[in-house]
Each structure stands twice: as C-alpha cells, then as structure tokens.
Scaffold this motif. Sequence first.
Motif, PDB file in Angstrom:
ATOM      1  N   GLY A 269       0.814  -1.204   0.000  1.00  0.00           N
ATOM      2  CA  GLY A 269       0.000   0.000   0.000  1.00  0.00           C
ATOM      3  C   GLY A 269       0.850   1.257   0.000  1.00  0.00           C
TER       4      GLY A 269
ATOM      5  N   TYR B 298       2.314   1.784  -3.410  1.00  0.00           N
ATOM      6  CA  TYR B 298       1.306   2.355  -4.317  1.00  0.00           C
ATOM      7  C   TYR B 298       1.090   3.841  -4.028  1.00  0.00           C
ATOM      8  CZ  TYR B 298      -3.351   3.678  -5.934  1.00  0.00           C
ATOM      9  OH  TYR B 298      -4.395   4.354  -6.498  1.00  0.00           O
ATOM     10  N   PHE B 299       1.026   4.188  -2.741  1.00  0.00           N
ATOM     11  CA  PHE B 299       0.747   5.575  -2.347  1.00  0.00           C
ATOM     12  C   PHE B 299       1.788   6.538  -2.923  1.00  0.00           C
ATOM     13  CE2 PHE B 299       0.853   9.238   0.480  1.00  0.00           C
ATOM     14  CZ  PHE B 299      -0.493   9.491   0.700  1.00  0.00           C
TER      15      PHE B 299
ATOM     16  N   LYS C  18      -4.536  10.624  -3.718  1.00  0.00           N
ATOM     17  CA  LYS C  18      -4.547   9.404  -2.929  1.00  0.00           C
ATOM     18  C   LYS C  18      -4.685   9.757  -1.452  1.00  0.00           C
ATOM     19  CE  LYS C  18      -1.521   7.170  -6.316  1.00  0.00           C
ATOM     20  NZ  LYS C  18      -0.188   6.592  -6.559  1.00  0.00           N
TER      21      LYS C  18
ATOM     22  N   ASP D 261      -6.215   4.429   0.821  1.00  0.00           N
ATOM     23  CA  ASP D 261      -5.733   3.669  -0.332  1.00  0.00           C
ATOM     24  C   ASP D 261      -4.595   2.739   0.056  1.00  0.00           C
ATOM     25  OD1 ASP D 261      -7.502   4.965  -2.160  1.00  0.00           O
ATOM     26  OD2 ASP D 261      -6.193   6.714  -2.139  1.00  0.00           O
TER      27      ASP D 261
ATOM     28  N   THR E 181      -6.400  -0.276   1.359  1.00  0.00           N
ATOM     29  CA  THR E 181      -7.117  -0.928   0.261  1.00  0.00           C
ATOM     30  C   THR E 181      -6.174  -1.772  -0.582  1.00  0.00           C
ATOM     31  OG1 THR E 181      -8.831   0.773   0.133  1.00  0.00           O
ATOM     32  CG2 THR E 181      -8.432  -0.524  -1.850  1.00  0.00           C
ATOM     33  N   VAL E 182      -5.080  -1.168  -1.012  1.00  0.00           N
ATOM     34  CA  VAL E 182      -4.130  -1.889  -1.860  1.00  0.00           C
ATOM     35  C   VAL E 182      -3.491  -3.051  -1.101  1.00  0.00           C
ATOM     36  CG1 VAL E 182      -1.941  -1.686  -3.103  1.00  0.00           C
ATOM     37  CG2 VAL E 182      -3.688   0.078  -3.364  1.00  0.00           C
TER      38      VAL E 182
ATOM     39  N   VAL F  76      -9.834  -1.708  -9.502  1.00  0.00           N
ATOM     40  CA  VAL F  76      -9.568  -0.846  -8.346  1.00  0.00           C
ATOM     41  C   VAL F  76      -8.091  -0.468  -8.374  1.00  0.00           C
ATOM     42  CG1 VAL F  76      -9.586  -0.647  -5.833  1.00  0.00           C
ATOM     43  CG2 VAL F  76     -11.297  -2.051  -6.981  1.00  0.00           C
ATOM     44  N   ALA F  77      -7.817   0.815  -8.236  1.00  0.00           N
ATOM     45  CA  ALA F  77      -6.443   1.331  -8.202  1.00  0.00           C
ATOM     46  C   ALA F  77      -5.662   0.955  -9.458  1.00  0.00           C
ATOM     47  CB  ALA F  77      -5.713   0.813  -6.956  1.00  0.00           C
TER      48      ALA F  77
ATOM     49  N   LYS G  46      -5.221  -1.823 -10.781  1.00  0.00           N
ATOM     50  CA  LYS G  46      -4.425  -3.051 -10.698  1.00  0.00           C
ATOM     51  C   LYS G  46      -5.235  -4.310 -10.377  1.00  0.00           C
ATOM     52  CE  LYS G  46      -1.978  -3.834  -7.070  1.00  0.00           C
ATOM     53  NZ  LYS G  46      -0.892  -3.792  -6.073  1.00  0.00           N
TER      54      LYS G  46
ATOM     55  N   GLY H  84     -13.335   3.100  -1.301  1.00  0.00           N
ATOM     56  CA  GLY H  84     -12.742   2.666  -2.556  1.00  0.00           C
ATOM     57  C   GLY H  84     -12.902   3.692  -3.665  1.00  0.00           C
TER      58      GLY H  84
END
Length: 296
Positions: free
Chosen positions: A65, A68-69, A79, A83, A86-87, A117-118, A120, A269
């Motif tokens: 996560g 990703y952030f 973001k 998130d 979530t990831v 989502v995101a 990915k 989300g």
Amino acid sequence: MASNKSNSNPMSAVGARPKRKTPVKRKPTKKKGKKSNTWAQIKWVVIITFFVGIGIWFGISFKEGIRYFFSGGSKAEGKSIYDVRTVEVLDRHDDMLVGFDVSHYQGVIDWKAVDSVAGKTSLDFVFIRATMGKNGIDKAFKLNWKGARANHFIRGAYHYYRPDENSTEQAENFIKNVKISEGDFPPVLDIEDMPKEQSMENLRKGLQNWIKLVEDHYKVKPILYSGENFYTHHLKDWFPDHILWIANYNFFVEEIKPEWHFWQFTEKGVIEGIDGKVDLNIYNGSKADIRELLVP
C-alpha cells in the motif's frame, strides 16, 4: 506655657526590649538526584522505541500500500491513507474475487469504464441496492441492474431492511421490484440498525419472515449482510446457516475471516467510472467456488 506630661508607656522608661517574631520554618527543597534523571531518560527511551516500533510494523505490514501511495512521483496526489490499506488488503487476497456495491448515492455510473480498483485489481461482481423498507425503491436500481449485466459483472440485488416496518410488506416490496435471472446472486437482506419501536426478539422474527417469503418466491436462500458487531451480538445464534456478507472497516483488520463468504472491507474505494467513494468487497473463494452460489 507647655504642660509637663508623664510617659504613657511604662516599659519605655526602663528600656525594655521589643518582642521577637517567631521565625517561619521553610520546607527543605528536594534536590533532583541522579535517580530521577535516570527514570526520565528511561521514559523517553520507551516512548521513542514504541513509536519506532509502530513505524517499522506499519512499513512491513502495509508495504504494498505504501509503495502504491508513493508511486507515480514524489507527490501522492489524489490518494489518501485509505488507499494504503485498500491496496494492501487486495494484495493479500490476490487469489480471491473482488467486487463492489452501489446505490443511487453513486449517481450515474459509467459502466463501460468500470473495470478495476487502483488500476491493478480487476472487478468481478457487484451488489446493487434495490429496495428499502416497505415502499422504498432505489432510484438508480433499474439502470444499475441493466448496466451490470451488460458489462458482464456477476450481480446481486439487496434490500435495506427498516427494523420498525412490517416485514411482510418489506418482502413484497423487494419481490415486486426485483427479477433475478440465471447467474445472479441470491437476494440479499441488509440489516444494520437496532429497532426503536419493538424488541430485538420481534426484529429477529421479522427477519426470519422476510427470508422465508423471499426464499419461497425465488427458490433460493437469501444472503445475509450486516456489520460484524451487529451480526455477532444479535444475529449469529439465530441465523447460523446463511451465506454471510460482513462489513468491517477496521484499519488493522487485514485478513478475511474463514466464516465470512464476503467481506466489505472499506467504504473508501475509488473506481474509474464512479464518482465518489465506493464500498469494496472480497469473496472468500475462486471463480469456481462462486458459481456454486449463483442462481441456477
């Protein structure tokens, strides 16, 4: 002519000494010794160690996560901290199916743009609010119901149960407005709120009545949705055999529990094609497993 007056203070004539004041006793001041300094140092070492430990744990537990952030440049524009979780949750359940749920609160959805989502994790299923209480109909249900099928999502319709309204009328409202087809999920009963005008015992009887009427109509056992605490304390002992869809948004809950069939793990989300935040869900199984749940 001045008169000759005698001294009115007889003691002054003999040169008496004035009375002494009683000295004020002062409390002895405590000197800070080496012992208090040592304890202060230990306290700060413990505090610093604690926060460093939290930081290390967070970095290890949410590494995907965090990656990703901060991806796509030095700024995480658009973001949020949600998130990160979530990831991370999606990464930990990459062998399971992911879906979402919507109502008219999401506005008009561009179903052709909804796919992941995101950017990915692909989306496979969606739950759509159909009815509320004895006469409520979600304004976007028909449009969302058609859009989900047209874009090849496994779809399910859910009824938001109002605890102080007649259960038979609520079941009739759902049956009147929802036509379920082959390949759809069974009907979903969404119960989240405590009753204000009746007892919990009567609420449970109403839920059982709704389930029986809907099951008799569609010839399939409904799915039961609720928050984890509500289900554990008020429903678990009375509805032990249902397919469960449980909501738990706790940031530190990172894994789906074995007894949960669906886990609604966030309400924050972000999905392309949908304005605003969306609830995200994980199915505790594979594509082969989920087929066994669907209406034949």
